[in-house]
Design a protein around this motif. Structure first.
Motif, short mmCIF file in Angstrom:
data_model
loop_
_atom_site.label_atom_id
_atom_site.label_comp_id
_atom_site.label_asym_id
_atom_site.label_seq_id
_atom_site.Cartn_x
_atom_site.Cartn_y
_atom_site.Cartn_z
N THR A 73 47.06 65.27 -42.50
CA THR A 73 46.67 63.86 -42.69
C THR A 73 47.51 62.89 -41.87
N ASN A 74 48.61 63.38 -41.28
CA ASN A 74 49.57 62.54 -40.56
C ASN A 74 50.23 61.52 -41.48
N SER A 75 50.23 61.81 -42.79
CA SER A 75 50.81 60.91 -43.78
C SER A 75 52.30 61.12 -43.92
N PHE A 76 53.03 60.03 -44.16
CA PHE A 76 54.46 60.07 -44.49
C PHE A 76 54.58 60.58 -45.93
N ILE A 77 55.27 61.70 -46.12
CA ILE A 77 55.42 62.33 -47.43
C ILE A 77 56.76 61.95 -48.06
N GLY A 99 69.25 67.60 -47.70
CA GLY A 99 68.65 66.82 -48.77
C GLY A 99 67.17 66.60 -48.53
N TYR A 100 66.52 66.01 -49.52
CA TYR A 100 65.08 65.77 -49.46
C TYR A 100 64.74 64.74 -50.52
N ARG A 101 63.71 63.98 -50.25
CA ARG A 101 63.18 63.01 -51.21
C ARG A 101 61.71 62.81 -50.88
N LEU A 102 60.84 63.07 -51.85
CA LEU A 102 59.41 63.01 -51.60
C LEU A 102 58.72 61.99 -52.48
N ILE A 103 57.65 61.40 -51.96
CA ILE A 103 56.77 60.56 -52.76
C ILE A 103 56.24 61.42 -53.90
N ARG A 104 56.19 60.85 -55.09
CA ARG A 104 55.93 61.63 -56.30
C ARG A 104 54.64 62.46 -56.24
N LYS A 105 53.59 61.95 -55.64
CA LYS A 105 52.33 62.70 -55.62
C LYS A 105 52.42 64.01 -54.83
N TYR A 106 53.51 64.19 -54.09
CA TYR A 106 53.71 65.42 -53.31
C TYR A 106 54.66 66.40 -54.00
N TRP A 107 55.14 66.07 -55.18
CA TRP A 107 56.04 66.96 -55.91
C TRP A 107 55.27 68.21 -56.36
N GLY A 108 56.00 69.32 -56.50
CA GLY A 108 55.44 70.54 -57.06
C GLY A 108 54.53 71.31 -56.13
N LYS A 109 54.57 71.01 -54.84
CA LYS A 109 53.70 71.69 -53.87
C LYS A 109 54.49 72.57 -52.89
N ILE A 111 56.75 71.54 -50.85
CA ILE A 111 57.05 70.80 -49.62
C ILE A 111 58.55 70.63 -49.42
N ALA A 112 59.27 70.26 -50.49
CA ALA A 112 60.72 70.09 -50.36
C ALA A 112 61.39 71.40 -49.97
N THR A 113 60.93 72.50 -50.55
CA THR A 113 61.49 73.81 -50.21
C THR A 113 61.23 74.14 -48.74
N GLU A 114 60.01 73.91 -48.29
CA GLU A 114 59.64 74.19 -46.90
C GLU A 114 60.48 73.36 -45.93
N ALA A 115 60.64 72.08 -46.24
CA ALA A 115 61.42 71.19 -45.37
C ALA A 115 62.90 71.54 -45.40
N ALA A 116 63.41 71.89 -46.58
CA ALA A 116 64.83 72.23 -46.70
C ALA A 116 65.15 73.54 -45.97
N LYS A 117 64.26 74.52 -46.05
CA LYS A 117 64.45 75.78 -45.30
C LYS A 117 64.53 75.50 -43.80
N ALA A 118 63.59 74.71 -43.32
CA ALA A 118 63.58 74.37 -41.89
C ALA A 118 64.86 73.64 -41.50
N SER A 119 65.33 72.77 -42.37
CA SER A 119 66.56 72.02 -42.10
C SER A 119 67.76 72.95 -41.98
N LEU A 120 67.85 73.94 -42.87
CA LEU A 120 68.95 74.89 -42.79
C LEU A 120 68.90 75.69 -41.49
N LEU A 121 67.71 76.13 -41.11
CA LEU A 121 67.58 76.86 -39.84
C LEU A 121 68.05 76.00 -38.68
N LYS A 145 66.52 74.17 -58.55
CA LYS A 145 65.68 75.33 -58.25
C LYS A 145 65.42 75.44 -56.75
N ILE A 146 65.15 74.32 -56.09
CA ILE A 146 64.90 74.32 -54.64
C ILE A 146 66.12 74.83 -53.89
#
Length: 195
Positions: A73-77, A99-109, A111-121, A145-146
């Motif tokens: 969607t090219n949306s800012f998450i 770290g990570y901070r997401l707009i609430r409607k994107y929680w539980g999907k 996304i934070a885990t995916e972004a944090a993994k990429a950040s560590l790499l 948990k993340i």
């Protein structure tokens, strides 16, 4: 604008002034701030200042949090990524924090885990970091948990700005890092030409 990484679903790029509306949606939500020990922003001027502050970190430290963009969607998450901490925190200074901070409607999907993994790499493979740290409020079950899921280990609990927090660490040579790399083979460093 510079794109740092892409994952299967996400683009992680520099935060730019035009992110103000999405950033305001994120940081004006009291629920987003529930475990942060901070208060939501009230005006877009506050967001403009936050974006300016992050962009200055890119200049001063060569790194700062990144915008998380939905590829479909090219949306800012929200934001995620690394920050170089130059203030004394839990007897540490001059270290990388994930770290990570997401707009609430994107929680539980995931996304934070995916972004944090990429950040560590990125921290280990591009910045050649020896170690990366993270902080999570002890009561923030989702964030704890993340951090565990991405291979970080809680090594102690400490008082951070009056809040009981867990202190996490992962080192370059941790066995979990190998699993992280294999599990996240969709992460790539894109060619920024034409973007």
């Amino acid at each position: 604008m510079k794109i740092f990484l892409e994952t299967e679903r996400l683009i992680l790029r520099e935060i730019v002034p035009s992110d103000v509306d999405g950033f305001f949606e994120l940081d004006s939500d009291p629920e987003v701030h529930r475990f942060l020990g901070s208060t939501p922003v009230q005006t877009k001027d506050q967001v403009v200042e936050a974006i300016r502050f992050i962009r200055q970190q890119y200049i001063d430290n060569g790194i700062g949090r990144w915008a998380v963009i939905d590829k479909n969607t090219n949306s800012f998450i929200g934001w995620a990524g690394l920050k170089f901490i130059t203030e004394l925190t839990n007897n540490h200074i001059n270290y990388y924090d994930v770290g990570y901070r997401l707009i609430r409607k994107y929680w539980g999907k995931g996304i934070a885990t995916e972004a944090a993994k990429a950040s560590l790499l990125y921290a280990f493979d591009t910045l050649n970091a020896r170690e990366v740290y993270a902080i999570a409020d002890c009561d923030n079950a989702a964030s704890n948990k993340i951090l565990t899921k991405i291979g970080m280990k809680c090594i102690e609990t400490f008082n951070h700005q009056g809040i009981k927090c867990n202190w996490y660490k992962i080192e370059r040579n941790d066995p979990e890092r190998d699993g992280l790399t294999k599990a996240d083979n969709a992460v790539s460093k894109p060619d920024n030409a034409g973007r």
